[in-house]
Design an enzyme around this catalytic site. Structure first.
Site: not given
Length: 259
Positions: A88, A206, A236
């Site tokens: 991320s 996501d 995610h």
């Protein structure tokens, strides 16, 4: 930073966590790498986890990059192949770190649902206000607007996060502006990855990162050795999802080929 040593090491992997979280959320992944023969080097990014700085606030995104640079220096002391895994926002940090190196001297890089665009859009009025607040009150904190169940379908992880006092739920105006600025910088075409093997692993469902921007970045990055894999239906945090063992196997298959 911390180091988890393998009994018979073949390589070292440096893990960079995402926004709001810290190393404690990576116990499963750390042990998977360690038991597979990889030393693991990881720390908490500035303003997150156990760091002493104001939680959820940074002065500059460069603070993250400088911190990771120290982790990578530590990894190199083992004189083994070094891999970088950024999840991320940690993926965004990894991208910017590579871009700043004349010679990255890493064996390969894995980006897990890298933050190259946001699914949650801030309304225009608030976005405009944040520009002014960034000058006069940069440390002012606002709710991140993210909920834990948007990140994973793993009920055990969700329950643990809900009771975790180290999980950051508010971020500063400066943090938000620095994130947007760095995303814009990362999207500029670069040849920094030309000689660095690259694997992008993207969640198919996501709800935090805009995967169309991830694909756009991947298609535009110059590399002699790059691969993209999307995990259909996964949220995610692909390394926390119920299918995470399959995800890990794919990540390890990538690193193993370069040892």
């Amino acid at each position: 930073m911390w180091t988890w040593k393998a009994d018979r090491p073949v390589a070292v992997i440096v893990i960079i966590h995402g926004a709001s979280e810290y190393h404690g959320r990576y116990k499963w992944l750390i042990e998977m790498w360690r038991s597979s023969g990889y030393h693991v080097v990881m720390g908490d990014l500035p303003g997150q986890g156990t760091t002493t700085r104001a939680r959820g606030h940074i002065r500059s995104f460069q603070e993250y990059i400088d911190e990771v640079d120290a982790w990578i220096d530590k990894a190199r002391t083992f004189d083994l192949p070094v891999f970088l895994l950024g999840h991320s926002m940690g993926g965004l940090v990894a991208i910017e770190w590579v871009k700043q190196q004349r010679n990255p001297r890493i064996t390969g890089i894995i980006l897990s649902s890298p933050c190259l665009g946001l699914q949650i859009k801030v309304n225009k009025a608030l976005d405009l206000a944040s520009k002014g607040l960034n000058v006069i009150a940069p440390s002012l904190k606002v709710d991140s607007g993210l909920s834990i169940d948007m990140a994973t379908r793993n009920e055990d992880v969700i329950e643990a996060d809900q009771n975790d006092s180290l999980y950051v739920r508010k971020v500063s105006v400066r943090w938000y502006r620095e994130l947007l600025k760095t995303i814009e910088s990362a999207m500029v075409p670069t040849e920094a990855f030309l000689k660095v093997p690259l694997l992008v692993m993207q969640a198919g469902d996501d709800k935090l990162v805009d995967k169309t921007m991830v694909i756009k970045w991947f298609n535009g990055v110059a590399s002699h050795n790059k691969a993209y894999r999307e995990w259909e239906g996964l949220y995610h945090e692909i390394f926390n999802e119920p299918e995470r063992e399959d995800v890990f196997k794919a990540a390890r298959a990538f690193t193993d080929q370069y040892i």
